[in-house]
Scaffold this motif. Structure first.
Motif, PDB file in Angstrom:
ATOM      1  N   PHE A 116       0.822  -1.207   0.000  1.00 55.21           N
ATOM      2  CA  PHE A 116       0.000   0.000   0.000  1.00 55.21           C
ATOM      3  C   PHE A 116       0.855   1.255   0.000  1.00 55.21           C
ATOM      4  O   PHE A 116       1.840   1.359   0.718  1.00 55.21           O
ATOM      5  N   LEU A 117       0.406   2.225  -0.800  1.00 53.76           N
ATOM      6  CA  LEU A 117       1.126   3.490  -0.896  1.00 53.76           C
ATOM      7  C   LEU A 117       0.507   4.601  -0.070  1.00 53.76           C
ATOM      8  O   LEU A 117       1.190   5.531   0.343  1.00 53.76           O
ATOM      9  N   SER A 118      -0.778   4.528   0.174  1.00 54.22           N
ATOM     10  CA  SER A 118      -1.479   5.623   0.837  1.00 54.22           C
ATOM     11  C   SER A 118      -1.995   5.177   2.191  1.00 54.22           C
ATOM     12  O   SER A 118      -2.600   4.104   2.303  1.00 54.22           O
ATOM     13  N   TRP A 119      -1.793   6.042   3.212  1.00 50.56           N
ATOM     14  CA  TRP A 119      -2.110   5.687   4.587  1.00 50.56           C
ATOM     15  C   TRP A 119      -2.846   6.803   5.303  1.00 50.56           C
ATOM     16  O   TRP A 119      -2.603   7.993   5.043  1.00 50.56           O
ATOM     17  N   GLY A 120      -3.740   6.401   6.208  1.00 51.29           N
ATOM     18  CA  GLY A 120      -4.374   7.342   7.105  1.00 51.29           C
ATOM     19  C   GLY A 120      -3.471   7.636   8.296  1.00 51.29           C
ATOM     20  O   GLY A 120      -2.378   7.076   8.417  1.00 51.29           O
ATOM     21  N   GLN A 121      -3.974   8.494   9.173  1.00 50.01           N
ATOM     22  CA  GLN A 121      -3.149   8.960  10.294  1.00 50.01           C
ATOM     23  C   GLN A 121      -3.102   7.955  11.437  1.00 50.01           C
ATOM     24  O   GLN A 121      -2.258   8.074  12.322  1.00 50.01           O
ATOM     25  N   GLY A 122      -3.987   6.985  11.425  1.00 46.34           N
ATOM     26  CA  GLY A 122      -4.030   5.987  12.489  1.00 46.34           C
ATOM     27  C   GLY A 122      -4.959   6.415  13.608  1.00 46.34           C
ATOM     28  O   GLY A 122      -5.115   7.613  13.895  1.00 46.34           O
ATOM     29  N   THR A 123      -5.593   5.437  14.230  1.00 46.09           N
ATOM     30  CA  THR A 123      -6.474   5.701  15.360  1.00 46.09           C
ATOM     31  C   THR A 123      -6.308   4.592  16.396  1.00 46.09           C
ATOM     32  O   THR A 123      -6.186   3.420  16.042  1.00 46.09           O
ATOM     33  N   GLN A 124      -6.293   4.973  17.656  1.00 46.91           N
ATOM     34  CA  GLN A 124      -6.055   4.008  18.729  1.00 46.91           C
ATOM     35  C   GLN A 124      -7.348   3.284  19.086  1.00 46.91           C
ATOM     36  O   GLN A 124      -8.400   3.911  19.283  1.00 46.91           O
ATOM     37  N   VAL A 125      -7.237   1.979  19.169  1.00 49.81           N
ATOM     38  CA  VAL A 125      -8.324   1.136  19.681  1.00 49.81           C
ATOM     39  C   VAL A 125      -7.785   0.411  20.903  1.00 49.81           C
ATOM     40  O   VAL A 125      -6.769  -0.298  20.815  1.00 49.81           O
ATOM     41  N   THR A 126      -8.439   0.603  22.035  1.00 52.23           N
ATOM     42  CA  THR A 126      -8.020  -0.031  23.287  1.00 52.23           C
ATOM     43  C   THR A 126      -9.186  -0.825  23.850  1.00 52.23           C
ATOM     44  O   THR A 126     -10.273  -0.278  24.046  1.00 52.23           O
ATOM     45  N   VAL A 127      -8.945  -2.114  24.084  1.00 46.60           N
ATOM     46  CA  VAL A 127      -9.972  -2.993  24.624  1.00 46.60           C
ATOM     47  C   VAL A 127      -9.525  -3.439  26.006  1.00 46.60           C
ATOM     48  O   VAL A 127      -8.492  -4.111  26.154  1.00 46.60           O
ATOM     49  N   SER A 128     -10.289  -3.087  27.008  1.00 48.67           N
ATOM     50  CA  SER A 128      -9.941  -3.441  28.386  1.00 48.67           C
ATOM     51  C   SER A 128     -10.583  -4.775  28.767  1.00 48.67           C
ATOM     52  O   SER A 128     -11.665  -5.111  28.297  1.00 48.67           O
ATOM     53  N   SER A 129      -9.905  -5.498  29.634  1.00 49.79           N
ATOM     54  CA  SER A 129     -10.406  -6.822  30.040  1.00 49.79           C
ATOM     55  C   SER A 129     -11.304  -6.719  31.255  1.00 49.79           C
ATOM     56  O   SER A 129     -11.429  -5.688  31.877  1.00 49.79           O
TER      57      SER A 129
END
Length: 127
Positions: free
Chosen positions: A114-127
């Motif tokens: 892949f050549l094109s990317w988004g800025q990223g987003t955090q996903v956090t799943v707590s137990s």
């Protein structure tokens, strides 16, 4: 120049759901492949789910099959990743990616495709 704008993500308890969105602009060909990778600390970036804009073909990582669903609203140039039954091991930064020449196969593509990317987003799943 392709631009990808991501939204969604956040903190959720195990078993919960989140939805990510990725809106694309600046592309030349409308038969692109779009999807998400994720990267946890100390781990390699891995492919999660992908969709072909023209025919709707989808590919999923084995670890998310049956829990995550990728879709595309072509009128809005937006892809969505619905994540259900989230687990702590799903915790990572999720990156949207697009490529105008990639043809999806039966296995998730590698991030180097892949050549094109988004800025990223955090996903956090707590137990």
């Amino acid at each position: 120049e392709v631009q990808l704008v991501e939204s969604g993500g956040g903190l959720v308890q195990a078993g919960g759901s989140l939805r990510l969105s990725c809106t694309a602009s600046g592309f030349t060909y409308d038969d692109y492949a779009i999807g998400w990778f994720r990267q946890a600390p100390g781990k390699e970036r891995e492919g999660v789910a992908f969709i072909s804009r023209d025919d709707g073909n989808t590919v999923y990582a084995d670890s998310v099959k049956g829990r995550f669903t990728i879709s595309s609203d072509n009128a809005k140039n937006t892809a969505y990743l619905q994540m259900n039954s989230l687990k702590p091991e799903d915790t990572a930064v999720y990156y949207c990616a697009l490529d105008e020449t990639l043809l999806l196969t039966t296995s998730p593509p590698h991030w180097t495709d892949f050549l094109s990317w988004g800025q990223g987003t955090q996903v956090t799943v707590s137990s």
